[in-house]
Design an enzyme around this catalytic site. Sequence first.
Site, PDB file in Angstrom:
ATOM      1  N   GLN A  60      -3.336   5.853   2.305  1.00  0.00           N
ATOM      2  CA  GLN A  60      -2.907   4.544   1.794  1.00  0.00           C
ATOM      3  C   GLN A  60      -2.771   4.726   0.292  1.00  0.00           C
ATOM      4  OE1 GLN A  60      -1.886   1.427   2.637  1.00  0.00           O
ATOM      5  NE2 GLN A  60      -1.907   0.950   0.454  1.00  0.00           N
ATOM      6  N   GLN A  69      -0.714   2.892  -2.105  1.00  0.00           N
ATOM      7  CA  GLN A  69      -0.609   1.764  -3.026  1.00  0.00           C
ATOM      8  C   GLN A  69      -2.010   1.243  -3.365  1.00  0.00           C
ATOM      9  OE1 GLN A  69       1.432  -1.764  -1.625  1.00  0.00           O
ATOM     10  NE2 GLN A  69       2.059  -2.364  -3.673  1.00  0.00           N
ATOM     11  N   MET A  89       1.281  -2.129   5.505  1.00  0.00           N
ATOM     12  CA  MET A  89       1.748  -1.401   4.327  1.00  0.00           C
ATOM     13  C   MET A  89       3.168  -0.924   4.620  1.00  0.00           C
ATOM     14  SD  MET A  89       1.185  -0.319   1.299  1.00  0.00           S
ATOM     15  CE  MET A  89       2.548   0.444   0.414  1.00  0.00           C
ATOM     16  N   GLU A  90       4.055  -1.266   3.674  1.00  0.00           N
ATOM     17  CA  GLU A  90       5.489  -1.111   3.910  1.00  0.00           C
ATOM     18  C   GLU A  90       6.006   0.308   3.711  1.00  0.00           C
ATOM     19  OE1 GLU A  90       3.918  -2.698   1.448  1.00  0.00           O
ATOM     20  OE2 GLU A  90       4.977  -2.599  -0.457  1.00  0.00           O
ATOM     21  N   HIS A 103       7.013  -9.510   7.131  1.00  0.00           N
ATOM     22  CA  HIS A 103       6.673  -9.210   5.734  1.00  0.00           C
ATOM     23  C   HIS A 103       6.908  -7.725   5.412  1.00  0.00           C
ATOM     24  CE1 HIS A 103       4.234  -9.769   1.993  1.00  0.00           C
ATOM     25  NE2 HIS A 103       4.034  -8.477   2.187  1.00  0.00           N
ATOM     26  N   GLU A 104       6.348  -6.852   6.224  1.00  0.00           N
ATOM     27  CA  GLU A 104       6.491  -5.410   5.919  1.00  0.00           C
ATOM     28  C   GLU A 104       7.951  -4.984   6.037  1.00  0.00           C
ATOM     29  OE1 GLU A 104       4.092  -4.515   4.385  1.00  0.00           O
ATOM     30  OE2 GLU A 104       2.552  -5.837   5.174  1.00  0.00           O
ATOM     31  N   HIS A 146       9.976  -5.883   2.956  1.00  0.00           N
ATOM     32  CA  HIS A 146       9.799  -4.959   1.835  1.00  0.00           C
ATOM     33  C   HIS A 146      10.874  -3.866   1.814  1.00  0.00           C
ATOM     34  CE1 HIS A 146       6.229  -5.979  -0.439  1.00  0.00           C
ATOM     35  NE2 HIS A 146       5.452  -6.040   0.625  1.00  0.00           N
ATOM     36  N   GLU A 189       5.991  -8.523  -4.078  1.00  0.00           N
ATOM     37  CA  GLU A 189       5.305  -9.361  -3.087  1.00  0.00           C
ATOM     38  C   GLU A 189       5.826 -10.798  -3.049  1.00  0.00           C
ATOM     39  OE1 GLU A 189       3.728  -8.016  -0.872  1.00  0.00           O
ATOM     40  OE2 GLU A 189       3.047  -6.113  -1.706  1.00  0.00           O
ATOM     41  N   ASP A 220      -5.826  -2.380  -8.401  1.00  0.00           N
ATOM     42  CA  ASP A 220      -6.068  -3.119  -7.156  1.00  0.00           C
ATOM     43  C   ASP A 220      -6.466  -4.571  -7.426  1.00  0.00           C
ATOM     44  OD1 ASP A 220      -5.452  -0.931  -5.595  1.00  0.00           O
ATOM     45  OD2 ASP A 220      -7.524  -0.224  -5.513  1.00  0.00           O
ATOM     46  N   TYR A 265       2.002 -13.244  -4.415  1.00  0.00           N
ATOM     47  CA  TYR A 265       2.572 -13.546  -3.095  1.00  0.00           C
ATOM     48  C   TYR A 265       3.100 -14.976  -3.012  1.00  0.00           C
ATOM     49  CZ  TYR A 265       0.480  -9.260  -1.203  1.00  0.00           C
ATOM     50  OH  TYR A 265       0.159  -7.958  -0.954  1.00  0.00           O
ATOM     51  N   ARG A 319     -10.380  -4.448   7.868  1.00  0.00           N
ATOM     52  CA  ARG A 319      -9.309  -5.045   7.061  1.00  0.00           C
ATOM     53  C   ARG A 319      -9.955  -5.931   6.005  1.00  0.00           C
ATOM     54  NH1 ARG A 319      -4.716  -9.201   9.352  1.00  0.00           N
ATOM     55  NH2 ARG A 319      -3.769  -9.665   7.322  1.00  0.00           N
ATOM     56  N   LYS A 358      -9.084  -8.144   3.827  1.00  0.00           N
ATOM     57  CA  LYS A 358      -8.825  -9.579   3.720  1.00  0.00           C
ATOM     58  C   LYS A 358      -9.640 -10.370   4.749  1.00  0.00           C
ATOM     59  CE  LYS A 358      -5.456 -12.693   5.045  1.00  0.00           C
ATOM     60  NZ  LYS A 358      -4.265 -12.862   5.838  1.00  0.00           N
TER      61      LYS A 358
HETATM   62  N1  BES Z   1       2.092  -3.808  -0.007  1.00  0.00           N
HETATM   63  C1  BES Z   1       1.147  -4.715   0.541  1.00  0.00           C
HETATM   64  C2  BES Z   1      -0.233  -4.160   0.609  1.00  0.00           C
HETATM   65  C3  BES Z   1      -0.808  -3.753  -0.736  1.00  0.00           C
HETATM   66  C4  BES Z   1      -0.596  -4.515  -1.874  1.00  0.00           C
HETATM   67  C5  BES Z   1      -1.581  -2.626  -0.819  1.00  0.00           C
HETATM   68  C6  BES Z   1      -1.135  -4.114  -3.096  1.00  0.00           C
HETATM   69  C7  BES Z   1      -2.121  -2.232  -2.028  1.00  0.00           C
HETATM   70  C8  BES Z   1      -1.902  -2.981  -3.176  1.00  0.00           C
HETATM   71  C9  BES Z   1       1.583  -5.223   1.909  1.00  0.00           C
HETATM   72  O1  BES Z   1       2.946  -5.408   2.029  1.00  0.00           O
HETATM   73  C10 BES Z   1       0.971  -6.575   2.099  1.00  0.00           C
HETATM   74  O2  BES Z   1       1.298  -7.442   1.342  1.00  0.00           O
HETATM   75  N2  BES Z   1       0.101  -6.755   3.072  1.00  0.00           N
HETATM   76  C11 BES Z   1      -0.546  -8.010   3.358  1.00  0.00           C
HETATM   77  C12 BES Z   1       0.162  -8.723   4.473  1.00  0.00           C
HETATM   78  C13 BES Z   1       0.946  -9.906   4.164  1.00  0.00           C
HETATM   79  C14 BES Z   1       1.470 -10.593   5.398  1.00  0.00           C
HETATM   80  C15 BES Z   1       0.485 -10.837   3.141  1.00  0.00           C
HETATM   81  C16 BES Z   1      -1.931  -7.704   3.856  1.00  0.00           C
HETATM   82  O3  BES Z   1      -2.244  -6.515   4.024  1.00  0.00           O
HETATM   83  O4  BES Z   1      -2.699  -8.614   4.080  1.00  0.00           O
HETATM   84 ZN    ZN Z   2       3.620  -7.043   0.826  1.00  0.00          ZN
END
Ligand code: BES
Ligand code: ZN
Length: 635
Positions: free
Chosen positions: A174, A176, A305-306, A330-331, A334, A353, A408, A416, A590, A592
Site C-alpha cells: 500500500q 499511498q 485503493m485505486e 469511488h475507486e 479515480h 479525492e 497520512d 473528500y 480497516r 476507518k
Molecule cells: N486513495 C484513497 C485511499 C488513501 C488516501 C490511501 C490517502 C492513503 C492516503 C482511496 O481512494 C479512498 O479514498 N478510499 C476510501 C474509500 C472511499 C469510498 C471514501 C477508504 O479507504 O475509506
Molecule cells: Zn479516493
Amino acid sequence: MRFPLLFFITVFTLQACQPSTQSVSEQTQAAADGADAEQVSNSDSFYYSNDYHSFANPEQVLVTHLDWDVTVDFDARKLQAVAHLQYEKVDPAATTLIVDTRALQVSKIEANDQQLDFTLAEPDENLGTALHISLPEQGSVVSIHYSTSPDASGVQWLTPEQTASKTSPFLFTQAQAIHARSFIPIQDSPGVRITYSATVRTPENLLAVMSARNEPDTARDGVYEFTMPQPIPSYLIALAVGNLEFKAMGERTGVYAEPPLLDAAAKEFEDTEAMLIATENKYGAYAWERYDLLILPPSFPFGGMENPRLSFITPTVIAGDKSLVALIAHELAHSWSGNTVTNATWRDLWLNEGFTTYLTYRIMEMIYGEDRYRMEAVLGMQDLQQDLQTLSAGDQIMAIDLRGRDADDVFSNIPYEKGALFLRDLEQTVGREAFDQFLLEYFDAFAFKSITTDQFLDYLQQTLAAQYPDKVDMQRIEQWILKPGLPANVPVVESDAFSSIDHQRQQFLQGEIRAADIKVGNWTYHQWNYFLRGLPESLSIDQMSALDSAFNLTQVSNNEIAHTWLLLAIQKQYQPAYERLYNYLTGIGRNKLVRPLYAELAKTEQGKAFAKRAFEEAKSGYHPLTIKANQDFVN
Ligand code: BES
Ligand code: ZN
C-alpha cells in the site's frame, strides 16, 4: 523506442509541479504559507517541486522508468530486489541522483557494470531516508540492489491463518501516500511520473498481481512479468501475492480473490462494468485498458485503493446486497480523477479525492438512481459536518498545509466531502451540462499530468470563470479551497427516504411507540445507518436493549451498520455488544472502521483496558498503518 516520448512526458510533468506565477496562484500560495509559517522544517531545499514529502531531486535528475526485479521471501518477510532506474539529466551538470527510501538495506548500486558510490542520509521519522547516488559520466540507468525490512510501512505479510483460504501466505503493498519508498528506492513524489516493468518471483502456486497489465490466465509458475506502459506516480505502484483466482464480471472487468470469496465478490460487484461504461460516456474514454478488482484480506487498512487497472478492495464491503458498492464507484472514478489527472503534492490531495467523491455520487446516481444518491449525499454531509465540528481551522482547509507533518494526516472528510460539495456548488452555478463538459475537458487537458491546486485555479479562471463571468465568483472559490468551514449557502441535499425515519425515531425516543413498532420494512443500510447515527446521547440502556431485541443489531452482518451500533454501544457501555465488539476489532483491520472504536474506548479506564486486550490480540494481523494509527489509544 519509447524513451524520447517518455522524456517529453516526464519533463512536461515536472514543469507541471513548478509553482505557477499567475495572480490567483500567488494569492493561494501566500494564503497557505501564511497559515503555519513557523512549522517549516526541512522544507526549504524541496522548494522546486513544492513537495515537502520527498527528498528526491527530479528538477536535476529525473527518474523516468523503473524495471523492478523482485523475489518474494515469505520466510524472511522480505522483498529481495533490484530496482533498475532509468533517468534523464534535466540539469546537464548534475552529478547526483537522490531517491527516497525508508528502512531499506541497500547492498550495492551499479551502472555499466561498475559500482557507484552512494550515501544514505540520517532517517527522518516522517519522510524516511534520502539515498544519494553518485552518477557515472555516461549512462542513463542505475541498478540498486536492496532488500526491504520485515516491518516496511508499505508492505503487509500475512500468515495462512490470517487469510480467507487459510492455505497460503499473502502479501500486499500500500504505497499511498509516501510508503512506496519502503519497498522501492524511488523518487517518491506524486509530481514525478514513471512507466514500469517488473519480474516478480514467488513461491510456486501463488499468483502475483500488480497495478499494471495483468493476464488473467497466466500460468501459475512462480514467475510473473508486468508492464505499466503509461506514466504513473509512485504511490500507484502496487503488488499483491497470494492464493488468488480470477473471475470475469464483464468484457473489461473482473475480480481477483482468494477462492472462498471469489463468487460472492463477483456477484456483489457485478455492476462494475456498467459503472465503467457510464463513467466513460460522461467523462471521456477509460484510459487503462482493463479495470479489475483485487479483494484483500480483512486487514487491508483502507476501504479501497485505486491502483491503476487493479483497484485493491477491502472484503468488509461484500455485504450481500450491494449496499456498500459506492466504494467501487469511488475507486473506479479515480481512473479519471487521480490516476489520469494526479495531485502534484499531498497538499493537493483534494484534487484527487474531492473530484473522485463528486464523481462517485454521479456514478451512483447513474447506476442506482436519484434516491440512492440522495441518501448517500446526506450521509456524506453528516460526515463532513462532524469533521467541521472537530478539526482545527487549519485542517479544514482543502489545500492543507502539511509541512513538517506526516502526509497520512491529510486523511479526513475535508478533501473528500468538502471537495465534492465544492464541485456540486460549481455544478449548480453553471448547470449540470456545462459542468460535465468542463470536467470532460479538464480530464483531457491534464491527462497523465500531475497538477497543483494553483494550476487548477488558473485553469478554472481561464475556462468556466471566463465563460460565465457573471456566475462564477473566484472569491467564493478561493474561500472553498483556502479557508476553513464552508461558504454561505452551500448546496443542500435531502432524502425522502430519511424523513419518515426522523419521525419514527422521535416517536420511539419519546416513548410513543415501542422499538418493535418501528416500521423498518426493508430498510437499506443507508436507512439503518441514518437511524442509528441520529440517536441522541440521552438514549438509555433500556432503549438500546429494546432496539437490539427487536432488530438483533448486535449481530448485524453489514459491517458499516455494525460499526455505528458498536460505537453507540461503547458510548453507552452496553455490555451485551462487547463480545461482538471484540470480534470486530480483532477481525477487521480497516482503519476507518476500527479507529473510531478504539478512540471511543480510550475515553474510559475500563474501555481502555478492553481496547488493550483487543489490540494485543489483533496486532500481529494489523497492517503497520493501522497499528500506527491506533497504538496511542492503548498506551
Ligand atoms: N486513495 C484513497 C485511499 C488513501 C488516501 C490511501 C490517502 C492513503 C492516503 C482511496 O481512494 C479512498 O479514498 N478510499 C476510501 C474509500 C472511499 C469510498 C471514501 C477508504 O479507504 O475509506
Ligand atoms: Zn479516493
